[in-house]
Structure formats: structure tokens, C-alpha cells
Design a protein around this motif. Structure first.
Motif, PDB file in Angstrom:
ATOM      1  N   CYS A 225       7.560   7.917  -6.160  1.00 14.42           N
ATOM      2  CA  CYS A 225       8.917   8.121  -5.646  1.00 14.42           C
ATOM      3  C   CYS A 225       9.454   6.845  -5.018  1.00 14.42           C
ATOM      4  O   CYS A 225      10.642   6.534  -5.133  1.00 14.42           O
ATOM      5  N   PHE A 226       8.578   6.109  -4.365  1.00 13.90           N
ATOM      6  CA  PHE A 226       8.935   4.820  -3.774  1.00 13.90           C
ATOM      7  C   PHE A 226       9.506   3.896  -4.848  1.00 13.90           C
ATOM      8  O   PHE A 226      10.534   3.242  -4.660  1.00 13.90           O
ATOM      9  N   ARG A 227       8.842   3.856  -6.000  1.00 15.17           N
ATOM     10  CA  ARG A 227       9.290   2.983  -7.091  1.00 15.17           C
ATOM     11  C   ARG A 227      10.571   3.507  -7.744  1.00 15.17           C
ATOM     12  O   ARG A 227      11.458   2.731  -8.105  1.00 15.17           O
ATOM     13  N   LEU A 228      10.662   4.820  -7.896  1.00 19.44           N
ATOM     14  CA  LEU A 228      11.840   5.408  -8.531  1.00 19.44           C
ATOM     15  C   LEU A 228      13.110   5.105  -7.741  1.00 19.44           C
ATOM     16  O   LEU A 228      14.186   4.949  -8.315  1.00 19.44           O
ATOM     17  N   PHE A 229      12.978   5.026  -6.431  1.00 18.35           N
ATOM     18  CA  PHE A 229      14.141   4.739  -5.583  1.00 18.35           C
ATOM     19  C   PHE A 229      14.564   3.272  -5.673  1.00 18.35           C
ATOM     20  O   PHE A 229      15.620   2.893  -5.204  1.00 18.35           O
ATOM     21  N   GLY A 230      13.737   2.455  -6.300  1.00 12.69           N
ATOM     22  CA  GLY A 230      14.081   1.047  -6.458  1.00 12.69           C
ATOM     23  C   GLY A 230      13.586   0.158  -5.343  1.00 12.69           C
ATOM     24  O   GLY A 230      14.013  -1.002  -5.223  1.00 12.69           O
TER      25      GLY A 230
ATOM     26  N   ILE B 121      10.996  -2.251  -3.169  1.00 10.31           N
ATOM     27  CA  ILE B 121      10.267  -3.441  -3.591  1.00 10.31           C
ATOM     28  C   ILE B 121       9.017  -3.585  -2.737  1.00 10.31           C
ATOM     29  O   ILE B 121       9.103  -3.648  -1.505  1.00 10.31           O
ATOM     30  N   SER B 122       7.859  -3.623  -3.386  1.00 10.60           N
ATOM     31  CA  SER B 122       6.605  -3.754  -2.641  1.00 10.60           C
ATOM     32  C   SER B 122       6.296  -5.220  -2.375  1.00 10.60           C
ATOM     33  O   SER B 122       6.627  -6.099  -3.174  1.00 10.60           O
ATOM     34  N   VAL B 123       5.661  -5.468  -1.242  1.00 10.84           N
ATOM     35  CA  VAL B 123       5.310  -6.834  -0.844  1.00 10.84           C
ATOM     36  C   VAL B 123       3.820  -6.891  -0.541  1.00 10.84           C
ATOM     37  O   VAL B 123       3.313  -6.121   0.280  1.00 10.84           O
ATOM     38  N   ASP B 124       3.125  -7.812  -1.207  1.00  8.48           N
ATOM     39  CA  ASP B 124       1.702  -8.036  -0.944  1.00  8.48           C
ATOM     40  C   ASP B 124       1.584  -9.217   0.005  1.00  8.48           C
ATOM     41  O   ASP B 124       1.686 -10.375  -0.400  1.00  8.48           O
ATOM     42  N   ARG B 125       1.361  -8.915   1.272  1.00  7.89           N
ATOM     43  CA  ARG B 125       1.336  -9.982   2.283  1.00  7.89           C
ATOM     44  C   ARG B 125       0.071 -10.836   2.200  1.00  7.89           C
ATOM     45  O   ARG B 125       0.006 -11.897   2.807  1.00  7.89           O
ATOM     46  N   THR B 126      -0.940 -10.365   1.471  1.00  4.73           N
ATOM     47  CA  THR B 126      -2.195 -11.109   1.367  1.00  4.73           C
ATOM     48  C   THR B 126      -2.169 -12.127   0.231  1.00  4.73           C
ATOM     49  O   THR B 126      -3.078 -12.937   0.108  1.00  4.73           O
TER      50      THR B 126
ATOM     51  N   ASN C 184       0.806  -1.218   0.000  1.00  6.58           N
ATOM     52  CA  ASN C 184       0.000   0.000   0.000  1.00  6.58           C
ATOM     53  C   ASN C 184       0.841   1.271   0.000  1.00  6.58           C
ATOM     54  O   ASN C 184       0.347   2.340  -0.357  1.00  6.58           O
ATOM     55  N   LEU C 185       2.133   1.185   0.364  1.00  5.23           N
ATOM     56  CA  LEU C 185       2.994   2.359   0.253  1.00  5.23           C
ATOM     57  C   LEU C 185       3.174   2.745  -1.214  1.00  5.23           C
ATOM     58  O   LEU C 185       3.237   3.932  -1.551  1.00  5.23           O
ATOM     59  N   GLN C 186       3.253   1.750  -2.079  1.00  8.44           N
ATOM     60  CA  GLN C 186       3.440   2.001  -3.501  1.00  8.44           C
ATOM     61  C   GLN C 186       2.188   2.611  -4.127  1.00  8.44           C
ATOM     62  O   GLN C 186       2.252   3.279  -5.159  1.00  8.44           O
ATOM     63  N   ASN C 187       1.042   2.394  -3.500  1.00  9.83           N
ATOM     64  CA  ASN C 187      -0.220   2.879  -4.055  1.00  9.83           C
ATOM     65  C   ASN C 187      -0.585   4.289  -3.586  1.00  9.83           C
ATOM     66  O   ASN C 187      -1.592   4.839  -4.031  1.00  9.83           O
ATOM     67  N   LEU C 188       0.211   4.857  -2.690  1.00  9.82           N
ATOM     68  CA  LEU C 188      -0.082   6.203  -2.212  1.00  9.82           C
ATOM     69  C   LEU C 188       0.125   7.225  -3.331  1.00  9.82           C
ATOM     70  O   LEU C 188       1.081   7.114  -4.098  1.00  9.82           O
TER      71      LEU C 188
END
Length: 244
Positions: free
Chosen positions: A108-113, A115-120, A98-102
Motif C-alpha cells: 500500500c505504501f508503494r501504491l500511494f506513490g 518513496i523509500s529511502v535506504d539510509r545505510t 523498512n516501511l516498504q518491506n512490511l
């Protein structure tokens, strides 16, 4: 209260500034230096706008190879403050999806490289581990929180998830345990107002080799790692408890 109001006002302005100019910087600078500059600006703003005094002991950070930093997790401040503390390595973060979806921040989260994790979603989570392994193979360190989420009690560390340990064992790179002490007293989970404490301590422990362990031994390795980190955390907690 004044400290809290000042923090949110000034940090919001900095966040808007970074979210506007980081994508522009990424478009004109393929080296990534400008992206790292804006990312560090944002992280230092979190420290300075909250009036946190960050005290670090990170001499043990290897500079000749990528590593996996494993840190405890108590507050939203853990990400920016550990980035400042570990800026020699500038690791990518594994953080919840959900940080990536803000809005704005997610880009900016993605540009920094990071990695998002979907725990569900177990399959998606495994894909995230593969993405992290690729990041490590490309020469960049990764930092993750094996407790999985922010803890609500601070007397000792929470249980470690084995997924993070599997990544370390598969990657075959050293693990550097990172102890964060104090952020939970400033902004714990479920609270908006900042606490009165201002000092935060971040310590990088000696690297731990993963060469002697296999994926089948992940539970054994996880228990050993948590025991070492918990012992150090409790020592730091006892030493600085009067500041809470």
C-alpha cells in the motif's frame, strides 16, 4: 490503558481492511482516486481510533504548483496525521526503506506513490532523491522529515540532514515548513502505550522560495530553515505545554 487497547484493536482491523482492498482498487481504477480514498481512510482511522483531536492551520498550502513540505518528526502518528492535515495536496512521503518491506502495508505504501529511502546506502539514498525529484516534476508534492528519524526530546527540533535540503534546492520549488506539535507526547519513540494527551496541532508556515540559493549553499539554507521552524515549534510547544 483502555484507550491504548481500543486503538490497537480498531486500527488493526482498519489496516487489514485497507491492505486487502487498496490493491484491488488500484487494479480496477487507473486514476488513483480509489487508492487515495483508501489511504485517507487509513490516516483518518489513525486519528479517530486514537481519539486524537487534530487542530490544523494549513491555509498557506499552495494549490497551483507542487511544493516540498518539510516537517519535524516525533512519532509514528506524524505520517497519518500530516496526510490528513495536508490532504489538499496529498503529498508523497519519503520514508525509511523498512516501511516498504512490511507485509501488506508495504504494498500500500508503494501504491500511494511514496518513496523509500535506504539510509545505510549512500548511492541508494541518492537514487531516492532522484525519484522524489521526478515525482515533483510530474506535478506532485513531496513531504519529508529533515531530522531523519523520530526525535526523543521535544524541547526543540533536532539537527537537519542536508540530503533533504539538496532535493529542495535541485527541484527549485518552494518549501513549506510544517510544524507538528503534540504527537511525541501521545506516542514517542520506544513506547507502545498511548499518552494521556489528545490534542495535536499541525501548522503550515509561509512558503519559502529556493530561487536565491544554490546547492553549494545547502548548509546555509538548512540552518535558516531549522531556525525558522524551531522558533515556531517552541512557540507552539510553550502555548500548548499544559496539554502534555
Amino acid at each position: 490503558m483502555i484507550r491504548t487497547i481500543w486503538f490497537y484493536f480498531s486500527f488493526l482491523l482498519t489496516t487489514l481492511y485497507v491492505c486487502i482492498f487498496m490493491p484491488i482498487a488500484a487494479a480496477i481504477d487507473n486514476s488513483g482516486k480509489m487508492v487515495r480514498y483508501f489511504a485517507m481512510l487509513w490516516c483518518k482511522a489513525a486519528r479517530d481510533c486514537s481519539q486524537i483531536k487534530l487542530i490544523t492551520d494549513t491555509d498557506n498550502i499552495p494549490t497551483d504548483q507542487p511544493v516540498i513540505f518539510v516537517a519535524n518528526h516525533q512519532s509514528q502518528f506524524d505520517i497519518p496525521l500530516s496526510t490528513v492535515a495536508l490532504q489538499k495536496a496529498m503529498p508523497a512521503f519519503m520514508a525509511k526503506k523498512n516501511l516498504q518491506n512490511l507485509p501488506l502495508i508495504g504494498r500500500c505504501f508503494r501504491l500511494f506513490g511514496n518513496i523509500s529511502v535506504d539510509r545505510t546506502n549512500r548511492r541508494a539514498a541518492m537514487q531516492s532523491l532522484e525519484a522524489a525529484a521526478t515525482t515533483i516534476r510530474n506535478g506532485r508534492s513531496v513531504i519529508l522529515f529533515p531530522e531523519g528519524t523520530r526525535q526523543e526530546q521535544f524541547e526543540e527540533l533536532g539537527d537537519f540532514k542536508t540530503g533533504a535540503i539538496m532535493l529542495a534546492l535541485k527541484a527549485g520549488v518552494p518549501i513549506v515548513p510544517v510544524i507538528i506539535e503534540g504527537t511525541g507526547d501521545i506516542l514517542p519513540k520506544g513506547r507502545i502505550a498511548l499518552g494521556t494527551r489528545k490534542k495535536v496541532y499541525i501548522t503550515a508556515m509561509e512558503p519559502i522560495s529556493t530561487a536565491e540559493y544554490t546547492v553549494k549553499q545547502r548548509n546555509e539554507f538548512s540552518d535558516m530553515l531549522r531556525e525558522r521552524m524551531n522558533k515556531k515549534y517552541m512557540e507552539m510547544r510553550a502555548c500548548h505545554k499544559k496539554e502534555a
